[in-house]
Every structure is written in C-alpha cells, then in structure tokens.
Design an enzyme around this catalytic site. Sequence first.
Site, PDB file in Angstrom:
ATOM      1  N   ARG A  91       0.835  -1.200   0.000  1.00  0.00           N
ATOM      2  CA  ARG A  91       0.000   0.000   0.000  1.00  0.00           C
ATOM      3  C   ARG A  91       0.865   1.243   0.000  1.00  0.00           C
ATOM      4  NH1 ARG A  91      -1.205  -2.282   5.749  1.00  0.00           N
ATOM      5  NH2 ARG A  91      -0.704  -4.042   4.477  1.00  0.00           N
ATOM      6  N   ASP A  94      -1.090   3.864   4.745  1.00  0.00           N
ATOM      7  CA  ASP A  94      -2.063   3.256   5.650  1.00  0.00           C
ATOM      8  C   ASP A  94      -2.022   4.049   6.943  1.00  0.00           C
ATOM      9  OD1 ASP A  94      -3.895   1.352   6.687  1.00  0.00           O
ATOM     10  OD2 ASP A  94      -2.259   0.179   7.547  1.00  0.00           O
ATOM     11  N   ASP A  96      -3.767   4.162  10.689  1.00  0.00           N
ATOM     12  CA  ASP A  96      -4.608   3.442  11.646  1.00  0.00           C
ATOM     13  C   ASP A  96      -4.726   4.223  12.935  1.00  0.00           C
ATOM     14  OD1 ASP A  96      -5.173   1.146  10.107  1.00  0.00           O
ATOM     15  OD2 ASP A  96      -3.288   0.197  10.708  1.00  0.00           O
TER      16      ASP A  96
END
Length: 161
Positions: A91, A94, A96
Amino acid sequence: MHYIISIGTNLGNRKQNIEKAIDAINNLPYTDVIKASSIYETEPVDYLRQDNFYNIVLEVKSQFEPNEMLGICLGIESGLGRIRGIKSGPRIIDLDLIFAEDKKINTKNLIVPHPRYKERNFVLTPLLEIHPEGEFYGKNFQKYIENVQGQKIEIVDKIMV
C-alpha cells in the site's frame, strides 16, 4: 482529544508518503501532530510477499471526535492514492487509529484501541519511543513488546514536526 495514529507505507517514495500524510494531518483545522517517532523500516506482517514498510507513530491533538478522525484518515489515504487490494498487502499509505485517549469504541466501522496493536512491533516500538513510560492515557502497552516475535525493525530516519 489526543490520538495515536500509526502510518505505514511500502510503495513509491516511502519517506515522502509519510511526510505527505503528516502534512495532511497538520493542515486540518484544530489539529496538530505533537509527537512523532522516528521512521522505522519493518518487515511485512501477515502477507509476506511484498517489500518492507516504513512506519511511524504520531500523537495527534485534535478537536475531531474518533469517528470523524477515522473518516479523515481514510480521506487522507484516498487522497494519497491508496487502492485497497490484497488484505495486508502492499500500500502507498495506511493510517490506523491506535488510541483515542482512554476511549473504548467497538462499532462496525471503528474499533479503538486498535484490535491488533498488541501484536505489532511496528506500532509498539515507535509508540514506546514517544511515550517511554510505556503508557498512553492509562493504557499500558509496554508489556506487549516482549511477546512480539520475529518482526525485525530498525530506525532509518527522523521526522521533524
């Protein structure tokens, strides 16, 4: 509200991807990155047939509520070109939400604390760097580091916030 946000990337210019994500967070109204760990290079977890990641952990202060912050993180990912393909696969970026102060949230769209942070050296080690006491809003995370096996991690760079 104080948040811990983990950022990871393993496509393209990894350092630049992280810098763009941090800039996007800092450009939000009433929101500031107040602490940033070093950038760590880490081996992939779960899906192993991919390049190493760069990871960083941020402490962010914001007036946004957790569900709003989740939407913001997803928007930043999309704006930086994230395409969701292989689960746990490569990716470009990302983001989170690991913690939202001492809140416990368990909804269809958001679980805080993040359900797998205790198993992720790429979250725990940078988090310990910015919170060397091993706690964040009463949550002791240091105790989980010794249980994490086989996740090589090393500092590769620093970020100025």
